[in-house]
Design a protein around this motif. Structure first.
Motif, PDB file in Angstrom:
ATOM      1  N   GLY A 294       0.815  -1.210   0.000  1.00 10.61           N
ATOM      2  CA  GLY A 294       0.000   0.000   0.000  1.00 10.61           C
ATOM      3  C   GLY A 294       0.844   1.252   0.000  1.00 10.61           C
ATOM      4  N   SER A 295       0.200   2.391  -0.206  1.00 14.51           N
ATOM      5  CA  SER A 295       0.901   3.672  -0.241  1.00 14.51           C
ATOM      6  C   SER A 295       0.673   4.431   1.054  1.00 14.51           C
ATOM      7  CB  SER A 295       0.417   4.509  -1.430  1.00 14.51           C
ATOM      8  OG  SER A 295      -0.972   4.744  -1.329  1.00 14.51           O
ATOM      9  N   GLY A 296       1.632   5.258   1.412  1.00 12.34           N
ATOM     10  CA  GLY A 296       1.517   6.019   2.645  1.00 12.34           C
ATOM     11  C   GLY A 296       1.722   5.141   3.864  1.00 12.34           C
ATOM     12  N   PHE A 297       1.882   5.796   5.008  1.00 14.99           N
ATOM     13  CA  PHE A 297       2.118   5.054   6.247  1.00 14.99           C
ATOM     14  C   PHE A 297       0.817   4.866   6.993  1.00 14.99           C
ATOM     15  CE2 PHE A 297       3.036   5.001  10.841  1.00 14.99           C
ATOM     16  CZ  PHE A 297       3.803   3.836  10.894  1.00 14.99           C
ATOM     17  N   ASP A 298       0.477   3.616   7.269  1.00 16.45           N
ATOM     18  CA  ASP A 298      -0.680   3.264   8.067  1.00 16.45           C
ATOM     19  C   ASP A 298      -0.183   2.482   9.274  1.00 16.45           C
ATOM     20  OD1 ASP A 298      -2.835   1.025   8.773  1.00 16.45           O
ATOM     21  OD2 ASP A 298      -3.893   2.776   7.965  1.00 16.45           O
ATOM     22  N   ALA A 299      -0.349   3.043  10.476  1.00 19.01           N
ATOM     23  CA  ALA A 299       0.231   2.440  11.676  1.00 19.01           C
ATOM     24  C   ALA A 299      -0.311   1.041  11.929  1.00 19.01           C
ATOM     25  CB  ALA A 299      -0.018   3.335  12.888  1.00 19.01           C
ATOM     26  N   GLY A 300      -1.611   0.846  11.743  1.00 16.96           N
ATOM     27  CA  GLY A 300      -2.190  -0.469  11.972  1.00 16.96           C
ATOM     28  C   GLY A 300      -1.640  -1.513  11.012  1.00 16.96           C
ATOM     29  N   ARG A 301      -1.547  -1.128   9.741  1.00 15.51           N
ATOM     30  CA  ARG A 301      -0.997  -2.054   8.750  1.00 15.51           C
ATOM     31  C   ARG A 301       0.467  -2.349   9.051  1.00 15.51           C
ATOM     32  NH1 ARG A 301      -1.296   0.722   3.564  1.00 15.51           N
ATOM     33  NH2 ARG A 301       0.776   1.510   4.075  1.00 15.51           N
ATOM     34  N   ALA A 302       1.219  -1.304   9.417  1.00 16.84           N
ATOM     35  CA  ALA A 302       2.638  -1.506   9.718  1.00 16.84           C
ATOM     36  C   ALA A 302       2.809  -2.433  10.911  1.00 16.84           C
ATOM     37  CB  ALA A 302       3.307  -0.161   9.990  1.00 16.84           C
ATOM     38  N   LEU A 303       1.983  -2.265  11.929  1.00 15.46           N
ATOM     39  CA  LEU A 303       2.082  -3.132  13.101  1.00 15.46           C
ATOM     40  C   LEU A 303       1.781  -4.582  12.723  1.00 15.46           C
ATOM     41  CD1 LEU A 303       2.582  -3.063  16.187  1.00 15.46           C
ATOM     42  CD2 LEU A 303       0.103  -2.887  16.471  1.00 15.46           C
TER      43      LEU A 303
ATOM     44  N   ARG B 103       2.677   6.728  16.529  1.00 11.13           N
ATOM     45  CA  ARG B 103       1.431   6.141  16.028  1.00 11.13           C
ATOM     46  C   ARG B 103       1.469   4.614  16.120  1.00 11.13           C
ATOM     47  NH1 ARG B 103       1.117  10.097  10.715  1.00 11.13           N
ATOM     48  NH2 ARG B 103       0.749  12.030  11.869  1.00 11.13           N
ATOM     49  N   LEU B 104       2.643   4.033  15.904  1.00 10.20           N
ATOM     50  CA  LEU B 104       2.765   2.580  16.054  1.00 10.20           C
ATOM     51  C   LEU B 104       2.431   2.150  17.474  1.00 10.20           C
ATOM     52  CD1 LEU B 104       5.980   1.462  14.101  1.00 10.20           C
ATOM     53  CD2 LEU B 104       3.680   0.534  13.838  1.00 10.20           C
ATOM     54  N   LEU B 105       2.947   2.888  18.455  1.00 16.12           N
ATOM     55  CA  LEU B 105       2.684   2.552  19.853  1.00 16.12           C
ATOM     56  C   LEU B 105       1.216   2.752  20.200  1.00 16.12           C
ATOM     57  CD1 LEU B 105       5.848   4.036  21.619  1.00 16.12           C
ATOM     58  CD2 LEU B 105       5.424   1.679  20.908  1.00 16.12           C
ATOM     59  N   ASP B 106       0.581   3.744  19.558  1.00 11.03           N
ATOM     60  CA  ASP B 106      -0.854   3.926  19.766  1.00 11.03           C
ATOM     61  C   ASP B 106      -1.644   2.734  19.227  1.00 11.03           C
ATOM     62  OD1 ASP B 106      -0.544   6.383  20.977  1.00 11.03           O
ATOM     63  OD2 ASP B 106      -0.940   7.539  19.152  1.00 11.03           O
ATOM     64  N   ALA B 107      -1.114   2.126  18.138  1.00 15.19           N
ATOM     65  CA  ALA B 107      -1.830   1.029  17.475  1.00 15.19           C
ATOM     66  C   ALA B 107      -1.732  -0.283  18.245  1.00 15.19           C
ATOM     67  CB  ALA B 107      -1.300   0.849  16.056  1.00 15.19           C
ATOM     68  N   GLY B 108      -0.705  -0.449  19.069  1.00  8.93           N
ATOM     69  CA  GLY B 108      -0.547  -1.694  19.816  1.00  8.93           C
ATOM     70  C   GLY B 108       0.895  -1.972  20.161  1.00  8.93           C
ATOM     71  N   ASP B 109       1.167  -3.177  20.622  1.00 11.88           N
ATOM     72  CA  ASP B 109       2.523  -3.547  21.032  1.00 11.88           C
ATOM     73  C   ASP B 109       3.300  -4.140  19.858  1.00 11.88           C
ATOM     74  OD1 ASP B 109       2.279  -2.807  23.717  1.00 11.88           O
ATOM     75  OD2 ASP B 109       1.232  -4.682  24.192  1.00 11.88           O
ATOM     76  N   PRO B 110       4.500  -3.634  19.595  1.00  9.49           N
ATOM     77  CA  PRO B 110       5.339  -4.226  18.557  1.00  9.49           C
ATOM     78  C   PRO B 110       5.743  -5.650  18.942  1.00  9.49           C
ATOM     79  CG  PRO B 110       6.099  -2.015  19.125  1.00  9.49           C
ATOM     80  CD  PRO B 110       5.095  -2.425  20.164  1.00  9.49           C
ATOM     81  N   PRO B 111       6.189  -6.452  17.980  1.00 12.47           N
ATOM     82  CA  PRO B 111       6.531  -7.849  18.272  1.00 12.47           C
ATOM     83  C   PRO B 111       7.793  -7.974  19.119  1.00 12.47           C
ATOM     84  CG  PRO B 111       7.142  -7.298  16.017  1.00 12.47           C
ATOM     85  CD  PRO B 111       6.364  -6.127  16.544  1.00 12.47           C
ATOM     86  N   ASP B 112       7.884  -9.073  19.854  1.00 14.89           N
ATOM     87  CA  ASP B 112       9.068  -9.335  20.673  1.00 14.89           C
ATOM     88  C   ASP B 112      10.302  -9.596  19.812  1.00 14.89           C
ATOM     89  OD1 ASP B 112       7.552  -9.088  22.945  1.00 14.89           O
ATOM     90  OD2 ASP B 112       7.134 -11.237  23.099  1.00 14.89           O
ATOM     91  N   SER B 113      10.103  -9.864  18.514  1.00 20.09           N
ATOM     92  CA  SER B 113      11.236 -10.156  17.629  1.00 20.09           C
ATOM     93  C   SER B 113      12.109  -8.933  17.378  1.00 20.09           C
ATOM     94  CB  SER B 113      10.724 -10.692  16.283  1.00 20.09           C
ATOM     95  OG  SER B 113       9.848  -9.748  15.665  1.00 20.09           O
ATOM     96  N   LEU B 114      11.586  -7.719  17.620  1.00 21.36           N
ATOM     97  CA  LEU B 114      12.347  -6.500  17.327  1.00 21.36           C
ATOM     98  C   LEU B 114      13.598  -6.395  18.192  1.00 21.36           C
ATOM     99  CD1 LEU B 114       9.758  -3.594  16.859  1.00 21.36           C
ATOM    100  CD2 LEU B 114      11.292  -4.549  15.137  1.00 21.36           C
ATOM    101  N   ARG B 115      14.741  -6.192  17.533  1.00 22.44           N
ATOM    102  CA  ARG B 115      16.001  -5.938  18.245  1.00 22.44           C
ATOM    103  C   ARG B 115      16.339  -4.453  18.251  1.00 22.44           C
ATOM    104  NH1 ARG B 115      20.337  -7.026  16.496  1.00 22.44           N
ATOM    105  NH2 ARG B 115      19.983  -7.655  14.332  1.00 22.44           N
TER     106      ARG B 115
END
Length: 486
Positions: free
Chosen positions: A216-225, A245-257
Motif C-alpha cells: 500500500g501507499s503512505g504510512f498506516d500504523a495499523g498495517r505496519a504493526l 502512532r505505532l505505539l498507539d496502534a498496539g505492542d510491537p513484536p518481541d522479535s524487534l532488536r
C-alpha cells in the motif's frame, strides 16, 4: 566494486533478499540477481553508461529495489526524485541534476515527461523486454553511487553525492552499533528518495539479510504493526511521529532488536514511553550528507540520557566548533563531522561546498554539544537561534522546558520579527493546557527574555515528508493566530 546482490548470489543464494508485505511475494538473492541482470542488460542496450545519472520517480516497491541494485551494477548514479512534490518543485529537482534517463512508475510517467528533458522509460516494462548482454568493468568504490536531495528545510534543496565507500562505510558502522544476524528482517516504511528509506535497502543487501517493504501507499500504523508481527521483523526505521502512532496502534513484536528513529529529534517523552513498553529504541542523529547515521544511542543510553543522541558511530568523528576553533567538552557550537561516511559534496555547487567543508570536516549547520564522555547532544540549528533584544535564545532549550509541563504533548519554538526587540520568542503547542497556566509554569524556569511572547495551539505540528518540523509553516501559523503578549 560490483553491486552487493551479485556477491550475495554466491554467498547466500537461497537466502531471502526481499519481501513485499502487500502481496507476500519473496525473492531470494539468486532470483533478485537474475532480475537485476536482465534490467541491467536492458539499460545497457538503451545506452546507459557507468557514471551516467539515472533518475527514478517511483514509490518504494520491489521495482524500486530492483532499480537501486541495477544502477549499482551498471555503474550509474541513482537519482531518486520525491514523488510527493508538486510539478514545479519536481521540475526544480530535475533541473539541478543531469539525468541521462528517468525511469517512472506508471502513475508518475506523465509527470516525469512534463518536467524532464531526458528520455522517460516506464518502470514496469524494463524486465519484461528482450535485453542485451550486459558487460562493464567493476566501478571503483569511490565513484558516485547515489544523489539524494536534502529536505530543503534550511533553503533550496541540494543534490548530495554519495559514493560507494560512503554507503559501505555507513552500513558497516551501523552494523557495529545495531548488530547484524543472518536471519535479520528489516522493515522499511520510509520513502526510498530519503536516506532513511534507501539505507535499509542497501544495508540488507550488503549483509545478505532481507528487507521487508510494506504494502500500500503512505504510512498506516495499523498495517505496519500487522506487517511487523506477520514477518517477525527484527528491525525497523521510522521517524518519531511514525513510532508514536505505532505505539498507539498496539505492542510491537518481541522479535524487534532495534527501532531506529531519525529524521527529527526523538522527544524524551517518546523515549520514556518506549522504556515503559520495552521497545528497543535507538534514537539517531544523522543526515543525508553522512549517508544516514552519525551518532546512535542504544536503548539503555537513551533511557538514561534522553536528551542525547548517543555516541558517534565507528570511524566517525564529531566536534563542536566556533568558527574554525574546536571547543571543549560541554561547550555548545556548530557540529562538524568527519569520516568515510561524509559525502563527496553537493552536485555542481562548488560555492556551497567551499562553505560547508572546513579544517575539521563537514559543517552540519546543527548546534550541539560533545559531552565529556564523547556522546552528542543536538540543541538545534545554528541559524534557528533567536536574537531578541541582543540576547541569544536557543529554541531547543525553550521547547525542552515547555515539554516538562503536564499536558504539553509537543511544541515548536521559533522567532518572529518584532519592531522593538528585533525578534520575539514564539511557541506553537500541541496538548491540553491553558495558556495562562503555561505562562505561569514558565515563570521562574526561564529568564524573561526567553519566555515566549506569542503562544498558539494546534492539533499537530506541521512536518516535512521526512518528519522534521516545518519551521516555515510554524512561523506562518504563529503569525496568523496570535498577537505578541504586551
Amino acid at each position: 566494486m560490483r553491486d552487493p546482490v551479485s556477491y550475495q548470489r554466491h554467498a547466500v543464494p537461497h537466502a531471502t533478499a526481499l519481501v513485499d508485505a502487500g502481496t507476500d511475494e519473496e525473492w531470494t538473492y539468486a532470483e533478485l540477481d537474475r532480475v537485476v541482470g536482465r534490467t541491467a542488460g536492458r539499460l545497457w542496450s538503451l545506452g546507459l553508461q557507468p557514471g551516467d545519472q539515472l533518475g527514478v520517480l517511483a514509490d518504494t516497491s520491489p521495482e524500486f529495489v530492483r532499480i537501486v541494485h541495477t544502477a549499482w551494477r551498471v555503474g550509474a548514479v541513482l537519482v531518486p526524485f520525491n514523488t510527493r512534490l508538486p510539478e514545479a518543485e519536481l521540475r526544480e529537482q530535475v533541473r539541478r541534476v543531469d539525468a541521462t534517463a528517468i525511469l517512472a512508475e506508471e502513475g508518475y510517467a506523465e509527470r516525469a515527461r512534463a518536467v524532464a528533458d531526458a528520455p522517460v522509460e516506464p518502470l514496469p516494462a524494463l524486465a519484461e523486454e528482450p535485453v542485451a548482454e550486459f558487460g562493464a568493468e567493476d566501478p571503483p568504490i569511490d565513484s558516485p553511487r547515489a544523489m539524494l536531495f536534502t529536505s530543503g528545510t534550511t533553503g533550496e534543496p541540494k543534490a548530495v553525492v554519495l559514493t560507494g565507500r560512503n554507503l559501505l562505510s555507513s552500513a558497516v558502522a551501523s552494523a557495529f552499533r545495531l548488530g547484524v544476524l543472518p536471519d535479520d528482517r528489516w522493515y522499511d516504511p520510509l520513502a526510498g528518495y530519503h536516506m532513511g528509506g534507501l539505507a535499509p535497502i542497501v544495508r540488507s543487501a550488503l549483509s545478505g539479510t532481507r528487507v521487508v517493504l510494506p504494502g500500500g501507499s503512505g504510512f498506516d500504523a495499523g498495517r505496519a504493526l500487522d506487517d511487523l508481527h506477520e514477518h517477525d521483523a527484527t528491525g525497523v526505521s521510522v521517524v518519531p511521529t511514525m513510532l508514536d502512532r505505532l505505539l498507539d496502534a498496539g505492542d510491537p513484536p518481541d522479535s524487534l532488536r532495534f527501532v531506529l528513529t531519525g529524521g527529527a529529534p526523538t522527544p524524551p517523552e517518546l523515549i520514556a514511553r518506549c522504556g515503559e513498553r520495552g521497545v528497543p529504541i535507538h534514537p539517531t542523529y544523522g543526515m543525508t550528507e553522512t549517508a544516514s547515521q552519525v551518532a546512535t544511542a542504544r536503548p539503555e543510553e537513551a533511557y538514561a540520557e534522553p536528551e542525547r543522541a548517543g555516541h558517534p558511530l565507528a570511524f566517525t568523528r564529531v566536534r563542536a566548533v566556533d568558527g574554525d576553533e574546536p571547543l571543549g567538552p560541554g561547550e555548545p557550537g556548530e557540529l562538524v563531522v568527519s569520516g568515510p561516511t561524509v559525502m563527496e559534496g553537493y552536485y555542481d555547487d562548488p560555492e556551497t561546498n567551499d562553505r560547508v567543508f572546513g579544517p575539521y570536516g563537514f559543517r552540519t549547520g546543527d548546534l550541539g554539544v560533545v559531552e565529556g564522555d564523547g556522546s552528542v547532544r543536538v540543541i538545534g540549528r545554528v541559524d534557528d537561534a533567536i536574537i531578541t533584544g541582543g540576547e541569544n535564545v536557543h529554541p531547543a532549550e525553550i521547547a525542552r522546558v515547555l515539554r516538562d509541563r503536564s499536558g504539553v504533548e509537543d511544541c515548536a519554538v521559533v522567532g518572529l520579527s518584532d519592531p522593538e526587540w528585533g525578534e520575539r520568542v514564539c511557541a506553537l503547542v500541541v496538548g491540553d493546557v491553558a495558556e495562562p497556566a503555561l505562562r505561569e509554569f514558565l515563570e521562574g524556569r526561564l529568564a524573561d527574555y526567553k519566555r515566549p511572547k506569542t503562544i498558539a495551539f494546534a492539533d499537530e505540528l506541521p512536518r516535512t515528508a521526512s518528519g522534521t518540523v516545518d519551521r516555515g509553516a510554524v512561523r506562518e501559523l504563529l503569525a496568523e493566530r496570535s498577537e505578541p503578549l504586551e
